[in-house]
Motif scaffolding. Structure first.
Motif, PDB file in Angstrom:
ATOM      1  N   GLU A   6       0.812  -1.216   0.000  1.00 15.36           N
ATOM      2  CA  GLU A   6       0.000   0.000   0.000  1.00 15.36           C
ATOM      3  C   GLU A   6       0.847   1.269   0.000  1.00 15.36           C
ATOM      4  O   GLU A   6       0.518   2.253  -0.667  1.00 15.36           O
ATOM      5  CB  GLU A   6      -0.941  -0.001   1.210  1.00 15.36           C
ATOM      6  N   ARG A  10       0.720   4.159  -2.941  1.00 15.08           N
ATOM      7  CA  ARG A  10       0.488   5.592  -2.694  1.00 15.08           C
ATOM      8  C   ARG A  10       1.625   6.423  -3.279  1.00 15.08           C
ATOM      9  O   ARG A  10       1.401   7.464  -3.896  1.00 15.08           O
ATOM     10  CB  ARG A  10       0.339   5.864  -1.204  1.00 15.08           C
ATOM     11  N   ARG A  29      -4.530  -4.919  -5.200  1.00 13.25           N
ATOM     12  CA  ARG A  29      -3.506  -5.392  -4.268  1.00 13.25           C
ATOM     13  C   ARG A  29      -3.169  -6.859  -4.465  1.00 13.25           C
ATOM     14  O   ARG A  29      -2.322  -7.393  -3.777  1.00 13.25           O
ATOM     15  CB  ARG A  29      -3.954  -5.130  -2.837  1.00 13.25           C
TER      16      ARG A  29
END
Length: 137
Positions: A6, A10, A29
């Protein structure tokens, strides 16, 4: 974007945006959900027909390897034109060769430190802002 970390996801999105790329980014994911989206409900890939897709692909995913996804995309008549950019920590020459053999368009090794990673993604974003992406068949 198919990226299980994650924080990396980002960072990738933030720096692609800083480079001026404003296209929609759909993040996955794991490989299973990414392939389900790409191949559509009937599994044919026709659901993506006429769309211009660029796939950012990590090789190290929790449920399958990025190589499996790359093979599925490049082996699908509706998706094979879509450019695939492999963005991963792996710098093994055999792995790199395998990705190109399967049809990846660009292979980028993620720099280990934050600043190097952010800079590499910014440069990749600049590349994305000028590249032409064909429509899927």
């Amino acid at each position: 974007m198919i990226e299980d970390d994650e924080g990396h996801a980002r960072l990738i999105e933030r720096n692609i945006r800083r480079a001026g790329v404003n296209n929609d980014i759909t993040a996955f994911r794991d490989g299973t959900s990414a392939l389900a989206h790409l191949l559509g409900p009937d599994g044919s890939g026709q659901a993506q027909a006429g769309r211009s897709l660029l796939i950012l692909l990590d090789l190290n995913l929790p449920d399958m390897t990025g190589l499996d996804i790359l093979a599925a995309v490049k082996g699908n008549e509706h998706l094979r034109r879509s450019p695939v950019v492999v963005l991963t920590t792996t710098d093994d020459q055999r792995e790199i060769q395998r990705c190109y053999d399967l049809g990846c368009n660009v292979y980028v090794t993620k720099p280990v430190n934050y600043e190097g990673f952010a800079n590499a993604i910014r440069q990749l974003g600049l590349f994305f802002s000028v590249m032409q992406v064909p429509e899927t068949a």
